[in-house]
Write an enzyme that holds these catalytic residues in place. Structure first.
Site, PDB file in Angstrom:
ATOM      1  N   HIS A 107       3.330 -55.045  72.581  1.00 19.98           N
ATOM      2  CA  HIS A 107       2.436 -54.101  72.604  1.00 19.98           C
ATOM      3  C   HIS A 107       2.924 -52.660  72.505  1.00 19.98           C
ATOM      4  O   HIS A 107       2.283 -51.598  72.401  1.00 19.98           O
ATOM      5  CB  HIS A 107       1.425 -54.382  73.740  1.00 19.98           C
ATOM      6  N   ASP A 137       3.689 -61.489  73.848  1.00 19.41           N
ATOM      7  CA  ASP A 137       3.976 -60.109  74.107  1.00 19.41           C
ATOM      8  C   ASP A 137       5.355 -59.579  74.258  1.00 19.41           C
ATOM      9  O   ASP A 137       5.484 -58.727  74.904  1.00 19.41           O
ATOM     10  CB  ASP A 137       2.946 -59.454  75.373  1.00 19.41           C
ATOM     11  N   SER A 211       6.513 -50.516  80.543  1.00 17.24           N
ATOM     12  CA  SER A 211       6.171 -51.913  79.681  1.00 17.24           C
ATOM     13  C   SER A 211       7.464 -52.095  78.813  1.00 17.24           C
ATOM     14  O   SER A 211       7.778 -51.358  78.161  1.00 17.24           O
ATOM     15  CB  SER A 211       4.896 -51.740  78.585  1.00 17.24           C
TER      16      SER A 211
END
Length: 358
Positions: A107, A137, A211
């Site tokens: 992402h 992911d 992230s």
């Protein structure tokens, strides 16, 4: 049940816990051992942690509310349809090979048209997307440099214990290389992200921009990839989630080798068995539906069958069944032990390729 101290004594009790007692303080060596010093660890691993900046384009299709339902709506929609605007984002990653292979979240890169990696010394390098996997992911990038880069190694998330110290590193809010510490709060968390939910929960501060960054154990090994947070405000609330290294590592290796991840597929919908009338549920996974032309349909699997084992290994939850089948290379045959009409029978099934893959 532990005793509850009156509020006026709480501070004294906490201080006593830290020092041992007011009149007999712990030895200095013992006090130093209460909280770890992450300075050496951070100095060693930070050179392998990178900041990731992405740019891309998205279609602009925002119609002013006052034009909706008017004769001008169609005119403006036609004009807006082909207009595009540039978007940008930021995240983190870490180098797993001195040759320039970098792990991050899927992402983070999304549908980026350009990815730029910034090293800790400020060097910026354009990265190529080797491959990505939406279900876990994860994504793998590659940068080209004339010299070897600092890299970190994988650790085993399976041996990580709840309560173990961890260090998270990344690029929160675009500030640049940042480390935070905490402990493993829980393992095996399911947060509704997908069929491969198996997150490490930590209270190390993880914020937007973290992230794709690494979660290190005390030995400086990567045991997780920081992926999500639970936060009513959007900032760290002490509940962060990392994809465990034991799940991520084989995915990254397959991306590096093939540029994509292929997963096995049966073509069934499944659900866990639930207790009836207060009695314990039978063990196994209920087949709730079968696609007629799927591998399961061709093999004779039926709605209402209960799968109790795969290749002789017991399976008790739908999530376990999905993960086990997904790990089987498409084209390989597995042996399902099925309970049907009170009797067990064996069904060989040639596993197919999960739809949407190559």
């Amino acid at each position: 049940m532990p005793a509850t101290l009156p509020r006026r004594h709480a501070g004294l009790a906490f201080a006593t816990l830290l020092t041992g007692c007011a009149t007999r303080p712990w030895p200095a060596s013992a006090q130093r051992g209460l909280l770890p010093d992450f300075a050496d660890l951070a100095e060693r691993v930070l050179p392998a942690v990178v900041n990731i900046a992405v740019t891309g384009e998205t279609t602009v299709a925002q119609l002013p509310p006052e034009l909706r339902g008017t004769p001008l709506e169609r005119y403006f929609r036609d004009r807006l349809r082909n207009r595009r605007q540039e978007v940008s984002g930021a995240g983190s990653g870490f180098i797993i090979d001195p040759a320039g292979f970098i792990v991050t979240n899927n992402h983070v890169i999304g549908s980026a048209s350009r990815v730029v990696v910034a090293l800790q010394d400020g060097t910026e390098l354009t990265a190529r997307i080797v491959g990505s996997d939406e279900l876990t992911d994860l994504a793998l990038l590659k940068v080209e440099t004339p010299h070897s880069l600092a890299a970190v190694s994988w650790g085993s998330s399976g041996t990580t214990r709840v309560g173990s110290w961890v260090l998270a590193a990344g690029n929160p809010f675009g500030l640049g290389g940042t480390v935070t510490s905490g402990i493993v709060s829980a393992r095996g968390r399911e947060i509704g992200a997908g069929p491969f939910d198996d997150f490490i929960q930590t209270d190390a501060a993880i914020n937007p921009g973290n992230s794709g960054g690494p979660l290190f154990n005390a030995q400086g090994e990567v045991i997780g990839i920081n992926t999500a947070i639970y936060s009513p405000s959007g900032a760290s609330a002490g509940i962060g989630f990392a994809t465990p290294s034991d799940l991520a590592r084989p995915v990254i290796e397959q991306l590096r080798r093939d540029g994509r991840v292929e997963r096995g597929w049966l073509g069934v919908s499944v659900q866990d068995l639930v207790p009836e009338d207060g009695r314990p549920a039978r063990r196994g996974v209920l087949i709730a539906g079968v696609e007629r032309t799927s591998p399961a349909g061709r093999a004779g699997l039926r709605q209402g069958d209960i799968v109790v084992a795969i290749n002789g290994d017991r399976v008790e939850t739908s999530r376990a069944l999905v993960r086990t089948v997904a790990a089987v290379p498409p084209g390989q045959t597995v042996r399902l032990t099925v309970l049907r009409e009170g009797r067990e029978r064996e069904l060989p099934v040639q596993v197919g390729r999960r739809p949407g893959q190559g």
